[in-house]
Design a protein around this motif. Structure first.
Motif, PDB file in Angstrom:
ATOM      1  N   GLU A 420       0.836  -1.207   0.000  1.00  0.00           N
ATOM      2  CA  GLU A 420       0.000   0.000   0.000  1.00  0.00           C
ATOM      3  C   GLU A 420       0.870   1.256   0.000  1.00  0.00           C
ATOM      4  N   VAL A 421       0.440   2.256  -0.751  1.00  0.00           N
ATOM      5  CA  VAL A 421       1.158   3.519  -0.839  1.00  0.00           C
ATOM      6  C   VAL A 421       0.752   4.396   0.340  1.00  0.00           C
ATOM      7  N   LEU A 422       1.752   4.835   1.101  1.00  0.00           N
ATOM      8  CA  LEU A 422       1.519   5.706   2.242  1.00  0.00           C
ATOM      9  C   LEU A 422       2.126   7.068   1.946  1.00  0.00           C
ATOM     10  N   VAL A 423       1.450   8.126   2.398  1.00  0.00           N
ATOM     11  CA  VAL A 423       1.903   9.497   2.120  1.00  0.00           C
ATOM     12  C   VAL A 423       1.869  10.308   3.401  1.00  0.00           C
ATOM     13  N   ARG A 424       2.902  11.149   3.567  1.00  0.00           N
ATOM     14  CA  ARG A 424       2.947  12.031   4.725  1.00  0.00           C
ATOM     15  C   ARG A 424       3.427  13.408   4.291  1.00  0.00           C
ATOM     16  N   GLY A 425       2.913  14.443   4.937  1.00  0.00           N
ATOM     17  CA  GLY A 425       3.326  15.800   4.607  1.00  0.00           C
ATOM     18  C   GLY A 425       2.230  16.803   4.885  1.00  0.00           C
ATOM     19  N   GLY A 426       2.509  18.054   4.596  1.00  0.00           N
ATOM     20  CA  GLY A 426       1.550  19.124   4.862  1.00  0.00           C
ATOM     21  C   GLY A 426       0.290  19.061   4.030  1.00  0.00           C
ATOM     22  N   ILE A 427       0.307  18.266   2.960  1.00  0.00           N
ATOM     23  CA  ILE A 427      -0.884  18.152   2.112  1.00  0.00           C
ATOM     24  C   ILE A 427      -1.909  17.167   2.656  1.00  0.00           C
ATOM     25  N   VAL A 428      -1.564  16.403   3.689  1.00  0.00           N
ATOM     26  CA  VAL A 428      -2.515  15.430   4.242  1.00  0.00           C
ATOM     27  C   VAL A 428      -3.661  16.160   4.920  1.00  0.00           C
ATOM     28  N   MET A 429      -4.868  15.786   4.572  1.00  0.00           N
ATOM     29  CA  MET A 429      -6.091  16.469   5.021  1.00  0.00           C
ATOM     30  C   MET A 429      -6.154  16.658   6.527  1.00  0.00           C
ATOM     31  N   GLY A 430      -7.058  17.541   6.931  1.00  0.00           N
ATOM     32  CA  GLY A 430      -7.301  17.760   8.344  1.00  0.00           C
ATOM     33  C   GLY A 430      -8.203  16.714   8.962  1.00  0.00           C
ATOM     34  N   GLY A 431      -8.667  15.747   8.174  1.00  0.00           N
ATOM     35  CA  GLY A 431      -9.536  14.685   8.684  1.00  0.00           C
ATOM     36  C   GLY A 431     -10.876  14.686   7.992  1.00  0.00           C
ATOM     37  N   TYR A 432     -11.662  13.636   8.229  1.00  0.00           N
ATOM     38  CA  TYR A 432     -13.017  13.531   7.686  1.00  0.00           C
ATOM     39  C   TYR A 432     -13.988  14.245   8.626  1.00  0.00           C
ATOM     40  N   ARG A 433     -14.898  14.998   8.055  1.00  0.00           N
ATOM     41  CA  ARG A 433     -15.886  15.713   8.870  1.00  0.00           C
ATOM     42  C   ARG A 433     -16.790  14.703   9.593  1.00  0.00           C
ATOM     43  N   ASN A 434     -16.936  14.893  10.886  1.00  0.00           N
ATOM     44  CA  ASN A 434     -17.827  14.074  11.719  1.00  0.00           C
ATOM     45  C   ASN A 434     -17.462  12.597  11.729  1.00  0.00           C
ATOM     46  N   GLU A 435     -16.237  12.248  11.331  1.00  0.00           N
ATOM     47  CA  GLU A 435     -15.841  10.841  11.237  1.00  0.00           C
ATOM     48  C   GLU A 435     -14.481  10.611  11.892  1.00  0.00           C
ATOM     49  N   PRO A 436     -14.364  10.792  13.202  1.00  0.00           N
ATOM     50  CA  PRO A 436     -13.063  10.615  13.865  1.00  0.00           C
ATOM     51  C   PRO A 436     -12.512   9.193  13.755  1.00  0.00           C
ATOM     52  N   GLU A 437     -13.392   8.191  13.786  1.00  0.00           N
ATOM     53  CA  GLU A 437     -12.910   6.803  13.696  1.00  0.00           C
ATOM     54  C   GLU A 437     -12.346   6.510  12.306  1.00  0.00           C
ATOM     55  N   LYS A 438     -13.031   6.972  11.260  1.00  0.00           N
ATOM     56  CA  LYS A 438     -12.528   6.750   9.903  1.00  0.00           C
ATOM     57  C   LYS A 438     -11.245   7.543   9.662  1.00  0.00           C
ATOM     58  N   THR A 439     -11.174   8.724  10.272  1.00  0.00           N
ATOM     59  CA  THR A 439      -9.946   9.510  10.158  1.00  0.00           C
ATOM     60  C   THR A 439      -8.783   8.759  10.778  1.00  0.00           C
ATOM     61  N   ALA A 440      -8.996   8.182  11.960  1.00  0.00           N
ATOM     62  CA  ALA A 440      -7.939   7.455  12.663  1.00  0.00           C
ATOM     63  C   ALA A 440      -7.515   6.208  11.891  1.00  0.00           C
ATOM     64  N   LYS A 441      -8.425   5.596  11.166  1.00  0.00           N
ATOM     65  CA  LYS A 441      -8.083   4.411  10.372  1.00  0.00           C
ATOM     66  C   LYS A 441      -7.314   4.785   9.109  1.00  0.00           C
ATOM     67  N   THR A 442      -7.486   6.030   8.656  1.00  0.00           N
ATOM     68  CA  THR A 442      -6.859   6.462   7.410  1.00  0.00           C
ATOM     69  C   THR A 442      -5.508   7.124   7.641  1.00  0.00           C
ATOM     70  N   ILE A 443      -5.355   7.844   8.762  1.00  0.00           N
ATOM     71  CA  ILE A 443      -4.098   8.532   9.090  1.00  0.00           C
ATOM     72  C   ILE A 443      -3.585   7.983  10.411  1.00  0.00           C
ATOM     73  N   ASP A 444      -2.371   7.396  10.398  1.00  0.00           N
ATOM     74  CA  ASP A 444      -1.868   6.784  11.639  1.00  0.00           C
ATOM     75  C   ASP A 444      -1.250   7.832  12.563  1.00  0.00           C
ATOM     76  N   ALA A 445      -0.779   7.367  13.694  1.00  0.00           N
ATOM     77  CA  ALA A 445      -0.256   8.269  14.729  1.00  0.00           C
ATOM     78  C   ALA A 445       0.986   9.022  14.275  1.00  0.00           C
ATOM     79  N   ASP A 446       1.691   8.498  13.273  1.00  0.00           N
ATOM     80  CA  ASP A 446       2.887   9.164  12.760  1.00  0.00           C
ATOM     81  C   ASP A 446       2.598  10.076  11.575  1.00  0.00           C
ATOM     82  N   GLY A 447       1.306  10.229  11.239  1.00  0.00           N
ATOM     83  CA  GLY A 447       0.935  11.144  10.162  1.00  0.00           C
ATOM     84  C   GLY A 447       0.901  10.538   8.779  1.00  0.00           C
TER      85      GLY A 447
END
Length: 474
Positions: A420-447
């Motif tokens: 799987e292709v993983l990406v990190r940087g300032g372009i990574v979104m601020g998260g999904y609106r009203n979806e903290p669990e899906k955000t956490a599954k999409t962006i890990d603790a290291d960004g």
């Protein structure tokens, strides 16, 4: 393995790249290019300078403020590509609001879901979408003000009535836009997912500025006398990011095209300095040109075009294999470009174009070869809404067909153990609106953002997309 796109020599970075928010970027570009055309339609049917754009934004921001729009509020749009979109969207942005667009093909049920998720109290539509909007509003029951910008019936607010609203005497536009912070949401991009309802991707001001800074380093785009065409949906990150917001950095003129089927007529009219599209449009243009070449009535001219095209494709294939093109063939190609291909580009409206892009889906190799032979090197990009649009870009002077180029400066790309292709940087979104669990599954603790794409990086740092791991985003 990680690769980084080499930084190309360029003029000094545009001042707006140093802005704290896209509001500040807009104000800077207006100050520098006040008398330049900012927005226009084909044939200059409408032409609005940056100074006029700024003045309309001032009035409209006061009007939206009178309707209750404040920092953090959302405002929904259903509009075709037209100058009014830019005026209205930018006005909401200056209040610290998060304007977002809905695909014009959406059903009332789809619209109602987005209105409920965004919780916007104001919706702006064209008359053509009024009935669908009314049905959705009845279901969502959150809209307090409906604005119709043309042929407005009496029970809604017209654009003229909106602009005539008297703002609160205490309203201070400069204070409002200066209060907008980098982490504030700039817009919502609703993904058309196949695994459930669309998710609202929150793009922040910082995200968009990171995107523009990376693109500037990678491309060296100039700020003088630029021209682009807005024809992809405003609800798509490509049009919002690479046209609407990018103008606030580079100060180019936007020609709006309400019918994508007429985009190449707009190209002839606007003579863009940058142009990008989806593969299907490039394929259609290739087919049209091939038919035109074959129908050339002068047999000598037709033969000359065929020979020139064959020569160009041979040159391209040599380059792709890493083989040296002989001096004789290079001279022959330069002559063919001078006598034939330059005229083709001029006829198309590409005589000023310095950057060509393609993305959103795979394209046949024949498309890349054909246009590169014509002196139109199409650079494939890869990204997604969650990455503020573009994460990798093909260098124009280092085309490698079958890949999507190299990571932009400041963007990290790595391949997980499962591919799987993983990406990190300032372009990574601020998260999904009203979806903290899906955000956490999409962006890990290291960004690192998990894209759902399977890919590989070659020894030169070029990324190749092989497959989809799961249907995260379309």
């Amino acid at each position: 393995m990680e690769g980084v796109l080499e930084i190309r020599p360029a003029q000094a970075p545009p001042r707006p790249l140093k802005a704290r928010s896209m509001c500040e970027a807009f104000q800077l570009v207006v100050a520098e290019r006040a008398d330049t055309a900012a927005l226009r339609t084909i044939g200059d049917g409408v032409q609005i300078s940056f100074a006029e754009y700024s003045e309309r934004v001032r009035r409209l921001a006061g009007s939206f403020h009178a309707l209750g729009v404040r920092r953090g509020d959302t405002v929904g749009f259903m509009l075709t590509n037209r100058p009014e979109f830019h005026l209205l969207d930018t006005a909401v942005m200056h209040l610290g609001g998060a304007p977002f667009s809905i695909y014009n093909t959406s059903s009332p049920e789809q619209i109602a879901y987005l209105l409920s998720d965004a919780a916007n109290r104001i919706m702006v539509v064209e008359a053509a979408f009024l009935n669908a909007a009314r049905e959705a509003i009845a279901e969502a029951d959150s809209i307090e003000h409906l604005i119709v910008i043309d042929d407005a019936p009496e029970d809604v607010i017209s654009l003229a009535e909106l602009e005539a609203l008297t703002p609160d005497p205490s309203f201070d536009l400069e204070a409002a836009w200066r209060a907008v912070a980098p982490e504030d949401v700039l817009t919502l991009i609703y993904t058309s997912g196949t695994t459930g309802p669309p998710k609202g991707v929150q793009i922040t001001h910082a995200n968009e500025l990171a995107q523009c800074r990376a693109l500037h380093e990678a491309t060296g785009w100039r700020s003088d006398d630029g021209s682009v065409i807005s024809f992809l949906p405003n609800a798509h990150i490509a049009d919002r990011g690479l046209v609407h917001y990018a103008q606030m950095i580079w100060g180019f003129t936007i020609t709006t095209c309400p019918d994508p089927g007429q985009v190449f007529a707009h190209v002839v009219d606007a003579r863009p300095t940058r142009f990008g599209s989806v593969p299907r449009m490039w394929e259609k243009l290739m087919s049209a040109l091939q038919a035109e070449f074959a129908a050339e009535p002068d047999p000598d001219r037709r033969r000359a075009v065929e020979q020139a095209l064959g020569l160009g494709i041979r040159k391209v294939r040599f380059e792709q294999r890493g083989e040296t093109v002989s001096p004789e063939e290079l001279d022959a190609y330069r002559l063919a470009d001078e006598r034939i291909f330059s005229a083709v580009r001029a006829k198309l409206g590409f005589d000023r174009c310095e950057s060509y892009m393609i993305g959103a889906a795979p394209a046949p190799l024949a498309v890349f070869e054909f246009f590169a032979a014509l002196g139109i090197p199409i650079c494939e990009v890869w990204g997604m809404s969650e990455l503020s649009c573009v994460a990798t870009l093909m260098p124009a002077d280092g085309l490698k067909f079958g890949t999507v180029g190299k990571p932009l400066p400041g963007v990290e790309v790595r391949i997980a153990q499962d591919g799987e292709v993983l990406v990190r940087g300032g372009i990574v979104m601020g998260g999904y609106r009203n979806e903290p669990e899906k955000t956490a599954k999409t962006i890990d603790a290291d960004g690192w953002l998990y894209t759902g794409d399977i890919g590989e990086l070659d020894s030169d740092g070029y990324l190749k997309i092989i497959d989809r791991k799961k249907e995260l985003i379309i």
